[in-house]
Design a protein around this motif. Structure first.
Motif, PDB file in Angstrom:
ATOM      1  N   LEU A 120       4.383   8.201  -1.575  1.00 33.13           N
ATOM      2  CA  LEU A 120       4.039   8.279  -0.162  1.00 33.13           C
ATOM      3  C   LEU A 120       5.249   7.945   0.704  1.00 33.13           C
ATOM      4  CD1 LEU A 120       1.911   8.841   1.919  1.00 33.13           C
ATOM      5  CD2 LEU A 120       1.095   6.487   1.654  1.00 33.13           C
ATOM      6  N   ARG A 121       6.037   6.972   0.298  1.00 33.72           N
ATOM      7  CA  ARG A 121       7.273   6.639   1.012  1.00 33.72           C
ATOM      8  C   ARG A 121       8.185   7.856   1.075  1.00 33.72           C
ATOM      9  NH1 ARG A 121      12.347   5.494  -0.877  1.00 33.72           N
ATOM     10  NH2 ARG A 121      13.683   4.277   0.526  1.00 33.72           N
ATOM     11  N   ARG A 122       8.357   8.542  -0.054  1.00 36.31           N
ATOM     12  CA  ARG A 122       9.202   9.732  -0.098  1.00 36.31           C
ATOM     13  C   ARG A 122       8.653  10.812   0.844  1.00 36.31           C
ATOM     14  NH1 ARG A 122       8.123  14.074  -2.119  1.00 36.31           N
ATOM     15  NH2 ARG A 122       6.626  13.331  -3.647  1.00 36.31           N
ATOM     16  N   GLU A 123       7.338  11.047   0.827  1.00 33.88           N
ATOM     17  CA  GLU A 123       6.732  12.057   1.711  1.00 33.88           C
ATOM     18  C   GLU A 123       6.964  11.725   3.179  1.00 33.88           C
ATOM     19  OE1 GLU A 123       2.840  14.265   1.031  1.00 33.88           O
ATOM     20  OE2 GLU A 123       2.595  12.447  -0.202  1.00 33.88           O
TER      21      GLU A 123
ATOM     22  N   GLU B  21       0.823  -1.216   0.000  1.00 36.44           N
ATOM     23  CA  GLU B  21       0.000   0.000   0.000  1.00 36.44           C
ATOM     24  C   GLU B  21       0.860   1.270   0.000  1.00 36.44           C
ATOM     25  OE1 GLU B  21      -3.155  -0.037   3.039  1.00 36.44           O
ATOM     26  OE2 GLU B  21      -2.600  -2.135   3.333  1.00 36.44           O
ATOM     27  N   MET B  22       2.153   1.118   0.229  1.00 38.31           N
ATOM     28  CA  MET B  22       3.054   2.272   0.333  1.00 38.31           C
ATOM     29  C   MET B  22       3.617   2.581  -1.052  1.00 38.31           C
ATOM     30  SD  MET B  22       4.430   4.551   2.387  1.00 38.31           S
ATOM     31  CE  MET B  22       4.192   3.924   4.044  1.00 38.31           C
ATOM     32  N   SER B  23       3.052   3.585  -1.696  1.00 37.18           N
ATOM     33  CA  SER B  23       3.548   3.985  -3.016  1.00 37.18           C
ATOM     34  C   SER B  23       4.919   4.649  -2.871  1.00 37.18           C
ATOM     35  CB  SER B  23       2.574   4.969  -3.670  1.00 37.18           C
ATOM     36  OG  SER B  23       2.605   6.210  -2.984  1.00 37.18           O
ATOM     37  N   PRO B  24       5.691   4.691  -3.948  1.00 38.22           N
ATOM     38  CA  PRO B  24       6.988   5.391  -3.875  1.00 38.22           C
ATOM     39  C   PRO B  24       6.821   6.860  -3.470  1.00 38.22           C
ATOM     40  CG  PRO B  24       6.912   4.008  -5.827  1.00 38.22           C
ATOM     41  CD  PRO B  24       5.531   3.983  -5.225  1.00 38.22           C
TER      42      PRO B  24
ATOM     43  N   GLY C  18      -4.375  17.274   1.316  1.00 38.16           N
ATOM     44  CA  GLY C  18      -3.649  16.340   0.481  1.00 38.16           C
ATOM     45  C   GLY C  18      -2.163  16.212   0.757  1.00 38.16           C
ATOM     46  N   VAL C  19      -1.671  16.952   1.755  1.00 33.65           N
ATOM     47  CA  VAL C  19      -0.239  16.936   2.088  1.00 33.65           C
ATOM     48  C   VAL C  19      -0.050  16.175   3.400  1.00 33.65           C
ATOM     49  CG1 VAL C  19       1.752  18.389   2.674  1.00 33.65           C
ATOM     50  CG2 VAL C  19       0.121  19.145   0.934  1.00 33.65           C
ATOM     51  N   LEU C  20       0.969  15.304   3.448  1.00 31.81           N
ATOM     52  CA  LEU C  20       1.253  14.566   4.678  1.00 31.81           C
ATOM     53  C   LEU C  20       1.652  15.557   5.771  1.00 31.81           C
ATOM     54  CD1 LEU C  20       1.521  11.772   6.035  1.00 31.81           C
ATOM     55  CD2 LEU C  20       3.943  11.834   5.389  1.00 31.81           C
ATOM     56  N   ALA C  21       0.827  15.632   6.812  1.00 27.57           N
ATOM     57  CA  ALA C  21       1.054  16.586   7.895  1.00 27.57           C
ATOM     58  C   ALA C  21       1.636  15.924   9.132  1.00 27.57           C
ATOM     59  CB  ALA C  21      -0.264  17.282   8.247  1.00 27.57           C
ATOM     60  N   GLY C  22       1.491  14.614   9.240  1.00 26.57           N
ATOM     61  CA  GLY C  22       2.021  13.897  10.391  1.00 26.57           C
ATOM     62  C   GLY C  22       1.732  12.424  10.274  1.00 26.57           C
ATOM     63  N   TRP C  23       2.388  11.654  11.129  1.00 25.43           N
ATOM     64  CA  TRP C  23       2.174  10.212  11.099  1.00 25.43           C
ATOM     65  C   TRP C  23       2.707   9.576  12.367  1.00 25.43           C
ATOM     66  CZ3 TRP C  23       6.299   6.718  11.132  1.00 25.43           C
ATOM     67  CH2 TRP C  23       7.560   7.261  10.873  1.00 25.43           C
ATOM     68  N   LEU C  24       2.327   8.328  12.549  1.00 29.47           N
ATOM     69  CA  LEU C  24       2.834   7.512  13.642  1.00 29.47           C
ATOM     70  C   LEU C  24       2.767   6.052  13.221  1.00 29.47           C
ATOM     71  CD1 LEU C  24       0.183   6.031  15.039  1.00 29.47           C
ATOM     72  CD2 LEU C  24      -0.065   8.249  16.120  1.00 29.47           C
ATOM     73  N   ASN C  25       3.407   5.220  14.022  1.00 25.69           N
ATOM     74  CA  ASN C  25       3.374   3.776  13.817  1.00 25.69           C
ATOM     75  C   ASN C  25       2.858   3.154  15.106  1.00 25.69           C
ATOM     76  OD1 ASN C  25       5.649   1.152  14.119  1.00 25.69           O
ATOM     77  ND2 ASN C  25       4.215   1.171  12.433  1.00 25.69           N
TER      78      ASN C  25
END
Length: 180
Positions: free
Chosen positions: A22-25, A17-20, A77-84
């Protein structure tokens, strides 16, 4: 955060599911946060894209709907944050998970993205992963325990001076828990 500014969330539970893009972002966000002094896994800035990519690729390779997933927050539409969030499959501790690498891109700080991520991971962990507790470890000395405390997390322990950022700059590692 006003509703019109509320982030859109996306989960990634499988490496496919991780596109290139999205990975870069995701990696660029992590580089930016780390180089701004964020407590997101790379304590000695500056870090570069390749250094972060190596660790990100390990996380991506370990994605599994039962054990590990990314929660991503997007604003316009812009990656603003994330977690695992991850869980162990050992049946003695499979009822709780651990939150890792909580971060908000510096361009989106102060807009409630971090709090929104933490509220959403609470629901995701309970409703979709079937967890009863979440745990995390936070770096002392940067106000993270206050941030998490306002969101209902409780400090359950400390490892005094466990994190050495520089000679003479030892920080506590703060262990926190949230009952779901």
């Amino acid at each position: 955060m006003r509703n019109k500014d509320a982030p859109d969330f996306r989960q990634i539970t499988d490496r496919r599911e991780m596109s290139p893009e999205l990975r870069r972002e995701l990696i660029e966000c992590w580089v930016t946060v780390s180089n701004a002094g964020g407590a997101a896994g790379f304590p000695f800035p500056p870090v570069g894209f390749d250094e972060v990519a190596s660790v990100a690729d390990q996380l991506i390779a370990g994605l599994d709907p039962r054990r590990s997933r990314f929660l991503l927050a997007f604003v316009d539409g812009v990656l603003a944050g994330w977690l695992n969030v991850r869980r162990d499959v050992n049946p003695l501790i499979a009822h709780w998970g651990t939150v890792h690498h909580v971060q908000t891109h510096t361009d989106f700080r102060g807009r409630g993205v971090g709090a929104a991520l933490m509220h959403r991971v609470r629901d995701l962990a309970r409703e979709e992963m079937g967890l009863a507790q979440l745990h995390l470890a936070a770096r002392g000395g940067v106000g993270l325990e206050g941030f998490y405390g306002r969101l209902g997390w409780k400090e359950i322990g400390r490892r005094p001076g466990a994190l050495r950022l520089a000679p003479g700059d030892d920080r506590d590692e703060i262990l926190m828990m949230l009952t779901l």
